[in-house]
Motif scaffolding. Structure first.
Motif, PDB file in Angstrom:
ATOM      1  N   PRO A  74      -1.773   7.609 -12.585  1.00  0.00           N
ATOM      2  CA  PRO A  74      -1.311   8.019 -11.260  1.00  0.00           C
ATOM      3  C   PRO A  74      -0.531   9.329 -11.340  1.00  0.00           C
ATOM      4  N   VAL A  75      -0.890  10.235 -10.478  1.00  0.00           N
ATOM      5  CA  VAL A  75      -0.172  11.497 -10.375  1.00  0.00           C
ATOM      6  C   VAL A  75       0.050  11.753  -8.884  1.00  0.00           C
ATOM      7  N   GLU A  90      -5.929   2.567  -4.880  1.00  0.00           N
ATOM      8  CA  GLU A  90      -5.388   1.211  -4.748  1.00  0.00           C
ATOM      9  C   GLU A  90      -4.686   1.018  -3.409  1.00  0.00           C
ATOM     10  N   SER A  91      -3.998   2.046  -2.912  1.00  0.00           N
ATOM     11  CA  SER A  91      -3.356   1.920  -1.598  1.00  0.00           C
ATOM     12  C   SER A  91      -4.418   1.794  -0.513  1.00  0.00           C
ATOM     13  N   GLY A 104       0.817  -1.204   0.000  1.00  0.00           N
ATOM     14  CA  GLY A 104       0.000   0.000   0.000  1.00  0.00           C
ATOM     15  C   GLY A 104       0.854   1.258   0.000  1.00  0.00           C
ATOM     16  N   ARG A 105       1.954   1.218   0.721  1.00  0.00           N
ATOM     17  CA  ARG A 105       2.861   2.365   0.774  1.00  0.00           C
ATOM     18  C   ARG A 105       3.464   2.652  -0.604  1.00  0.00           C
ATOM     19  N   ARG A 106       3.897   1.616  -1.296  1.00  0.00           N
ATOM     20  CA  ARG A 106       4.459   1.812  -2.637  1.00  0.00           C
ATOM     21  C   ARG A 106       3.401   2.372  -3.599  1.00  0.00           C
ATOM     22  N   LEU A 114      -5.925   9.142   4.876  1.00  0.00           N
ATOM     23  CA  LEU A 114      -5.018  10.006   4.115  1.00  0.00           C
ATOM     24  C   LEU A 114      -5.095   9.667   2.626  1.00  0.00           C
ATOM     25  N   ALA A 115      -5.139   8.373   2.309  1.00  0.00           N
ATOM     26  CA  ALA A 115      -5.270   7.957   0.910  1.00  0.00           C
ATOM     27  C   ALA A 115      -6.614   8.413   0.336  1.00  0.00           C
ATOM     28  N   ALA A 116      -7.688   8.294   1.125  1.00  0.00           N
ATOM     29  CA  ALA A 116      -9.007   8.750   0.665  1.00  0.00           C
ATOM     30  C   ALA A 116      -8.995  10.261   0.416  1.00  0.00           C
TER      31      ALA A 116
END
Length: 131
Positions: free
Chosen positions: A123-124, A30-31, A19-21, A58-60
Protein backbone atom coordinates in the motif's frame (compact mmCIF):
# COMPACT_ATOMS: atom_id res chain seq x y z
CA UNK A 1 -7.15 -10.77 -6.14
CA UNK A 2 -8.63 -12.44 -3.11
CA UNK A 3 -12.25 -11.66 -2.21
CA UNK A 4 -12.68 -9.89 1.12
CA UNK A 5 -15.11 -11.56 3.51
CA UNK A 6 -16.47 -9.21 6.15
CA UNK A 7 -18.61 -10.10 9.17
CA UNK A 8 -22.31 -10.38 8.34
CA UNK A 9 -23.17 -8.64 11.62
CA UNK A 10 -21.45 -5.39 10.65
CA UNK A 11 -23.55 -2.27 10.38
CA UNK A 12 -23.50 0.03 7.38
CA UNK A 13 -21.29 2.40 9.38
CA UNK A 14 -18.85 -0.47 10.09
CA UNK A 15 -18.52 -1.19 6.35
CA UNK A 16 -18.10 2.48 5.53
CA UNK A 17 -15.42 3.05 8.16
CA UNK A 18 -13.55 -0.15 7.32
CA UNK A 19 -13.35 0.96 3.69
CA UNK A 20 -12.31 4.43 4.79
CA UNK A 21 -9.44 3.08 6.90
CA UNK A 22 -8.30 0.90 4.01
CA UNK A 23 -8.43 3.87 1.63
CA UNK A 24 -6.49 6.15 3.98
CA UNK A 25 -3.69 3.58 4.19
CA UNK A 26 -3.42 3.11 0.43
CA UNK A 27 -5.43 -0.12 0.13
CA UNK A 28 -7.56 1.27 -2.68
CA UNK A 29 -8.71 -1.99 -4.25
CA UNK A 30 -9.66 -3.38 -0.85
CA UNK A 31 -11.60 -0.23 0.08
CA UNK A 32 -13.47 -0.53 -3.21
CA UNK A 33 -14.43 -4.11 -2.32
CA UNK A 34 -15.51 -3.18 1.22
CA UNK A 35 -17.67 -0.32 -0.05
CA UNK A 36 -19.23 -2.35 -2.84
CA UNK A 37 -21.06 -4.48 -0.27
CA UNK A 38 -22.52 -1.34 1.27
CA UNK A 39 -23.45 0.11 -2.15
CA UNK A 40 -25.43 -3.05 -2.94
CA UNK A 41 -27.10 -2.98 0.48
CA UNK A 42 -28.12 0.65 -0.07
CA UNK A 43 -29.99 -0.35 -3.21
CA UNK A 44 -27.54 0.87 -5.88
CA UNK A 45 -29.70 3.88 -6.90
CA UNK A 46 -30.70 5.64 -3.67
CA UNK A 47 -29.04 8.98 -2.84
CA UNK A 48 -26.84 7.22 -0.26
CA UNK A 49 -25.96 4.47 -2.75
CA UNK A 50 -24.92 7.02 -5.37
CA UNK A 51 -22.71 8.79 -2.83
CA UNK A 52 -21.19 5.42 -1.97
CA UNK A 53 -20.67 4.75 -5.67
CA UNK A 54 -18.77 8.04 -5.86
CA UNK A 55 -16.41 6.84 -3.14
CA UNK A 56 -16.01 3.52 -4.95
CA UNK A 57 -15.16 5.39 -8.16
CA UNK A 58 -12.60 7.49 -6.26
CA UNK A 59 -10.98 4.28 -4.98
CA UNK A 60 -11.01 2.83 -8.52
CA UNK A 61 -9.35 6.01 -9.75
CA UNK A 62 -6.62 5.61 -7.14
CA UNK A 63 -6.09 2.01 -8.29
CA UNK A 64 -5.64 3.27 -11.86
CA UNK A 65 -3.17 5.91 -10.64
CA UNK A 66 -1.11 3.21 -8.94
CA UNK A 67 -1.21 1.18 -12.16
CA UNK A 68 0.10 4.20 -14.08
CA UNK A 69 -3.11 4.40 -16.13
CA UNK A 70 -3.94 8.11 -16.36
CA UNK A 71 -6.86 7.59 -18.78
CA UNK A 72 -8.59 5.17 -16.43
CA UNK A 73 -7.80 7.34 -13.42
CA UNK A 74 -9.33 10.41 -15.04
CA UNK A 75 -12.43 8.49 -16.19
CA UNK A 76 -13.16 7.11 -12.71
CA UNK A 77 -12.31 10.39 -10.96
CA UNK A 78 -14.63 12.35 -13.26
CA UNK A 79 -17.51 10.06 -12.40
CA UNK A 80 -16.62 10.23 -8.68
CA UNK A 81 -16.73 14.04 -8.78
CA UNK A 82 -20.21 13.88 -10.37
CA UNK A 83 -21.52 11.42 -7.77
CA UNK A 84 -20.03 13.07 -4.68
CA UNK A 85 -22.57 15.88 -4.69
CA UNK A 86 -22.46 18.66 -2.14
CA UNK A 87 -25.17 18.78 0.46
CA UNK A 88 -25.63 15.09 1.14
CA UNK A 89 -27.48 15.10 4.44
CA UNK A 90 -27.13 11.41 5.11
CA UNK A 91 -26.23 10.42 8.65
CA UNK A 92 -24.25 7.53 7.19
CA UNK A 93 -21.61 9.88 5.76
CA UNK A 94 -21.41 12.37 8.63
CA UNK A 95 -17.88 11.22 9.56
CA UNK A 96 -16.64 11.47 5.97
CA UNK A 97 -15.42 14.65 4.36
CA UNK A 98 -17.31 14.39 1.08
CA UNK A 99 -16.11 17.83 0.03
CA UNK A 100 -12.49 16.68 0.40
CA UNK A 101 -13.31 13.48 -1.51
CA UNK A 102 -14.89 15.51 -4.33
CA UNK A 103 -11.86 17.83 -4.42
CA UNK A 104 -9.53 14.80 -4.50
CA UNK A 105 -11.46 13.45 -7.50
CA UNK A 106 -11.24 16.82 -9.27
CA UNK A 107 -7.46 16.98 -8.64
CA UNK A 108 -7.03 13.57 -10.23
CA UNK A 109 -9.01 14.65 -13.31
CA UNK A 110 -6.67 17.65 -13.69
CA UNK A 111 -3.39 15.89 -12.93
CA UNK A 112 -3.50 12.17 -12.07
CA UNK A 113 -0.62 11.20 -9.75
CA UNK A 114 0.46 8.25 -11.88
CA UNK A 115 4.12 8.70 -10.97
CA UNK A 116 3.49 7.01 -7.61
CA UNK A 117 3.25 3.53 -9.12
CA UNK A 118 4.04 0.77 -6.63
CA UNK A 119 3.74 -3.00 -6.52
CA UNK A 120 0.10 -3.91 -5.91
CA UNK A 121 0.95 -5.86 -2.75
CA UNK A 122 2.38 -2.77 -1.05
CA UNK A 123 0.00 0.00 0.00
CA UNK A 124 1.22 3.44 -0.94
CA UNK A 125 -1.21 6.25 -0.13
CA UNK A 126 -1.34 8.75 -2.97
CA UNK A 127 -0.56 12.31 -1.94
CA UNK A 128 -3.53 14.60 -1.39
CA UNK A 129 -6.33 12.01 -1.52
CA UNK A 130 -8.81 12.53 1.30
CA UNK A 131 -12.19 11.24 2.32
Amino acid sequence: MQQISLPETWSQQDHLQWGRRLFEHGYYWESHEAWEHLWLELGRTSEEALTMKGMIKLAASAVKCREGNSTGAIRHASRAAELLRPGSNSVLFEDCNLKAARESAKRITESPPVDHVAPSDQPVPLPGLQI
